[in-house]
Scaffold this motif. Structure first.
Motif, PDB file in Angstrom:
ATOM      1  N   ALA A   1      83.334   7.138 -70.957  1.00 34.63           N
ATOM      2  CA  ALA A   1      82.366   6.791 -72.005  1.00 34.63           C
ATOM      3  C   ALA A   1      81.449   7.971 -72.307  1.00 34.63           C
ATOM      4  N   ILE A   2      81.013   8.682 -71.272  1.00 36.52           N
ATOM      5  CA  ILE A   2      80.135   9.840 -71.469  1.00 36.52           C
ATOM      6  C   ILE A   2      80.873  10.953 -72.198  1.00 36.52           C
ATOM      7  N   LEU A   3      82.084  11.254 -71.764  1.00 36.95           N
ATOM      8  CA  LEU A   3      82.848  12.342 -72.377  1.00 36.95           C
ATOM      9  C   LEU A   3      83.208  12.034 -73.832  1.00 36.95           C
ATOM     10  N   ARG A   4      83.344  10.775 -74.164  1.00 41.00           N
ATOM     11  CA  ARG A   4      83.636  10.411 -75.550  1.00 41.00           C
ATOM     12  C   ARG A   4      82.428  10.629 -76.455  1.00 41.00           C
ATOM     13  N   ASP A   5      81.215  10.538 -75.865  1.00 45.70           N
ATOM     14  CA  ASP A   5      80.006  10.600 -76.682  1.00 45.70           C
ATOM     15  C   ASP A   5      79.395  11.994 -76.778  1.00 45.70           C
ATOM     16  N   ILE A   6      79.748  12.903 -75.880  1.00 49.00           N
ATOM     17  CA  ILE A   6      79.223  14.266 -75.980  1.00 49.00           C
ATOM     18  C   ILE A   6      80.112  15.064 -76.921  1.00 49.00           C
ATOM     19  N   SER A   7      79.700  16.280 -77.254  1.00 48.30           N
ATOM     20  CA  SER A   7      80.487  17.090 -78.183  1.00 48.30           C
ATOM     21  C   SER A   7      81.832  17.460 -77.574  1.00 48.30           C
ATOM     22  N   TYR A   8      82.798  17.694 -78.440  1.00 41.42           N
ATOM     23  CA  TYR A   8      84.138  18.075 -77.987  1.00 41.42           C
ATOM     24  C   TYR A   8      84.085  19.326 -77.118  1.00 41.42           C
ATOM     25  N   ALA A   9      83.307  20.340 -77.556  1.00 42.14           N
ATOM     26  CA  ALA A   9      83.224  21.600 -76.812  1.00 42.14           C
ATOM     27  C   ALA A   9      82.653  21.369 -75.415  1.00 42.14           C
ATOM     28  N   ASP A  10      81.622  20.517 -75.308  1.00 49.02           N
ATOM     29  CA  ASP A  10      81.023  20.234 -74.003  1.00 49.02           C
ATOM     30  C   ASP A  10      82.014  19.492 -73.103  1.00 49.02           C
ATOM     31  N   ALA A  11      82.735  18.528 -73.659  1.00 44.12           N
ATOM     32  CA  ALA A  11      83.704  17.764 -72.867  1.00 44.12           C
ATOM     33  C   ALA A  11      84.793  18.676 -72.317  1.00 44.12           C
ATOM     34  N   ALA A  12      85.315  19.573 -73.150  1.00 47.03           N
ATOM     35  CA  ALA A  12      86.356  20.499 -72.707  1.00 47.03           C
ATOM     36  C   ALA A  12      85.819  21.452 -71.648  1.00 47.03           C
ATOM     37  N   ALA A  13      84.591  21.954 -71.847  1.00 44.60           N
ATOM     38  CA  ALA A  13      83.997  22.882 -70.890  1.00 44.60           C
ATOM     39  C   ALA A  13      83.798  22.217 -69.531  1.00 44.60           C
ATOM     40  N   ILE A  14      83.377  20.955 -69.527  1.00 43.91           N
ATOM     41  CA  ILE A  14      83.172  20.237 -68.267  1.00 43.91           C
ATOM     42  C   ILE A  14      84.491  20.006 -67.553  1.00 43.91           C
ATOM     43  N   LEU A  15      85.496  19.518 -68.282  1.00 41.80           N
ATOM     44  CA  LEU A  15      86.777  19.198 -67.653  1.00 41.80           C
ATOM     45  C   LEU A  15      87.492  20.438 -67.133  1.00 41.80           C
ATOM     46  N   ARG A  16      87.153  21.603 -67.637  1.00 46.31           N
ATOM     47  CA  ARG A  16      87.737  22.850 -67.134  1.00 46.31           C
ATOM     48  C   ARG A  16      87.361  23.059 -65.664  1.00 46.31           C
ATOM     49  N   HIS A  17      86.259  22.438 -65.224  1.00 47.94           N
ATOM     50  CA  HIS A  17      85.763  22.641 -63.858  1.00 47.94           C
ATOM     51  C   HIS A  17      86.052  21.468 -62.933  1.00 47.94           C
ATOM     52  N   VAL A  18      86.784  20.493 -63.425  1.00 43.25           N
ATOM     53  CA  VAL A  18      87.172  19.351 -62.599  1.00 43.25           C
ATOM     54  C   VAL A  18      88.514  19.654 -61.946  1.00 43.25           C
ATOM     55  N   ALA A  19      88.655  19.315 -60.674  1.00 40.93           N
ATOM     56  CA  ALA A  19      89.912  19.534 -59.962  1.00 40.93           C
ATOM     57  C   ALA A  19      91.069  18.890 -60.719  1.00 40.93           C
ATOM     58  N   GLU A  20      92.245  19.513 -60.635  1.00 39.65           N
ATOM     59  CA  GLU A  20      93.387  19.108 -61.475  1.00 39.65           C
ATOM     60  C   GLU A  20      93.731  17.631 -61.327  1.00 39.65           C
ATOM     61  N   ALA A  21      93.774  17.141 -60.095  1.00 36.12           N
ATOM     62  CA  ALA A  21      94.167  15.743 -59.884  1.00 36.12           C
ATOM     63  C   ALA A  21      93.169  14.788 -60.545  1.00 36.12           C
ATOM     64  N   GLU A  22      91.880  15.066 -60.377  1.00 34.32           N
ATOM     65  CA  GLU A  22      90.851  14.217 -60.987  1.00 34.32           C
ATOM     66  C   GLU A  22      90.850  14.366 -62.501  1.00 34.32           C
ATOM     67  N   ARG A  23      91.067  15.595 -62.976  1.00 34.40           N
ATOM     68  CA  ARG A  23      91.092  15.835 -64.422  1.00 34.40           C
ATOM     69  C   ARG A  23      92.238  15.073 -65.072  1.00 34.40           C
ATOM     70  N   THR A  24      93.382  15.045 -64.412  1.00 42.87           N
ATOM     71  CA  THR A  24      94.532  14.318 -64.952  1.00 42.87           C
ATOM     72  C   THR A  24      94.203  12.845 -65.146  1.00 42.87           C
ATOM     73  N   GLY A  25      93.524  12.251 -64.159  1.00 42.84           N
ATOM     74  CA  GLY A  25      93.155  10.844 -64.269  1.00 42.84           C
ATOM     75  C   GLY A  25      92.190  10.585 -65.416  1.00 42.84           C
ATOM     76  N   ILE A  26      91.237  11.501 -65.604  1.00 43.82           N
ATOM     77  CA  ILE A  26      90.266  11.350 -66.690  1.00 43.82           C
ATOM     78  C   ILE A  26      90.967  11.490 -68.038  1.00 43.82           C
ATOM     79  N   LEU A  27      91.835  12.492 -68.173  1.00 44.80           N
ATOM     80  CA  LEU A  27      92.537  12.710 -69.436  1.00 44.80           C
ATOM     81  C   LEU A  27      93.411  11.514 -69.800  1.00 44.80           C
ATOM     82  N   GLU A  28      94.014  10.904 -68.792  1.00 42.02           N
ATOM     83  CA  GLU A  28      94.858   9.728 -69.046  1.00 42.02           C
ATOM     84  C   GLU A  28      94.024   8.542 -69.524  1.00 42.02           C
TER      85      GLU A  28
END
Length: 282
Positions: free
Chosen positions: A69-96
């Motif tokens: 919900a948070i990532l949907r409401d922040i800017s696209y650039a901010d969401a991408a920048a944040i997810l770049r720093h999330v571990a791959e396994a956790e990032r995959t779950g969020i992206l799904e």
């Protein structure tokens, strides 16, 4: 809601940067618990004002549904920048769990190295065929909900970049007039694989607050906004953060920061003896 919480929420609304510093100075689990409990608007305001790597640490402590919900409401650039720093396994779950289109767009952005234009472009930006009428083009730009950079990106066959149309000139056209009538086809777009320093030198910034981005085949990939470029030039951090210790001071000590212009200064309360903590203020 308690009086103390009401004051806290008011502080977030009025001074979101200072409130974010308080959250960042806490344990990631404590910051995550606050983002999970606070109203979504307040959680979004806080996340927008955290450094991307700090937001990533905290959001991994937040339930998946609230993180999405948070990532949907922040800017696209901010969401991408944040997810770049999330571990791959956790990032995959969020992206799904994110909406399919947003997930696909962010994943495409993350495929580019952090020091390139592609890592900071907004791939959700609309583009229009040369035969599009002025009325249709303006309607499409309005529906985007974000700045178009002062232009409309125009394509020829497929997604091939054909040029740009200045918004001021677009407004002067009749609604049924094709935008191809006033296209600027001498405009030089940015390459998605170009370095940030090369992007900064593009003369198009003198005219527009956003520049189109293309790939090697000259296909339109997105738009690089000036504020995104400025964010990138202030601070670029590595794609992964080593985790050390349980305190935010430990994370700050191990989070290597590459500065392009200026230095980000991070404050952490009472670091333990022998622990190195970056200091100062952005």
């Amino acid at each position: 809601m308690s009086e103390q919480l009401e004051l806290t929420l008011g502080f977030i609304e009025e001074q979101p940067r200072e409130a974010a510093e308080i959250i960042a100075a806490a344990e990631p689990a404590e910051g995550g618990a606050f983002l999970a409990f606070a109203p979504l608007r307040s959680a979004v305001r806080l996340t927008e004002n955290l450094q991307p790597w700090s937001a990533a640490l905290i959001l991994t402590e937040v339930p998946l549904e609230r993180t999405v919900a948070i990532l949907r409401d922040i800017s696209y650039a901010d969401a991408a920048a944040i997810l770049r720093h999330v571990a791959e396994a956790e990032r995959t779950g969020i992206l799904e769990a994110l909406p399919a289109r947003l997930s696909r767009d962010i994943e495409r952005t993350l495929n580019y190295p952090v020091l390139t234009v592609g890592a900071w472009m907004d791939v959700s930006t609309p583009y229009f065929k040369v035969t599009t009428t002025a009325g249709e083009c303006l309607k499409g730009l309005r529906s985007q909900g974000e700045s178009c950079g002062g232009m409309a990106i125009v394509t020829g066959r497929g997604r091939r970049f054909a040029g740009v149309v200045e918004l001021e000139k677009l407004l002067l056209l009749n609604d049924d007039q094709p935008i191809g009538d006033i296209i600027d086809n001498r405009f030089t777009p940015l390459s998605a694989r170009a370095s940030l320093s090369m992007a900064h030198s593009n003369p198009g910034w003198r005219r527009f607050s956003g520049l189109p981005v293309i790939n090697r085949r000259n296909d339109v990939m997105g738009l690089l906004r000036q504020d995104a470029l400025e964010q990138a030039e202030k601070l670029v951090v590595p794609a992964s953060l080593p985790r050390s210790g349980n305190s935010i001071a430990g994370h700050l000590a191990t989070g290597f920061v590459i500065t392009i212009s200026g230095f980000i200064q991070l404050l952490a309360p009472d670091p333990r003896p022998g622990q190195t903590v970056p200091s100062g203020k952005e």
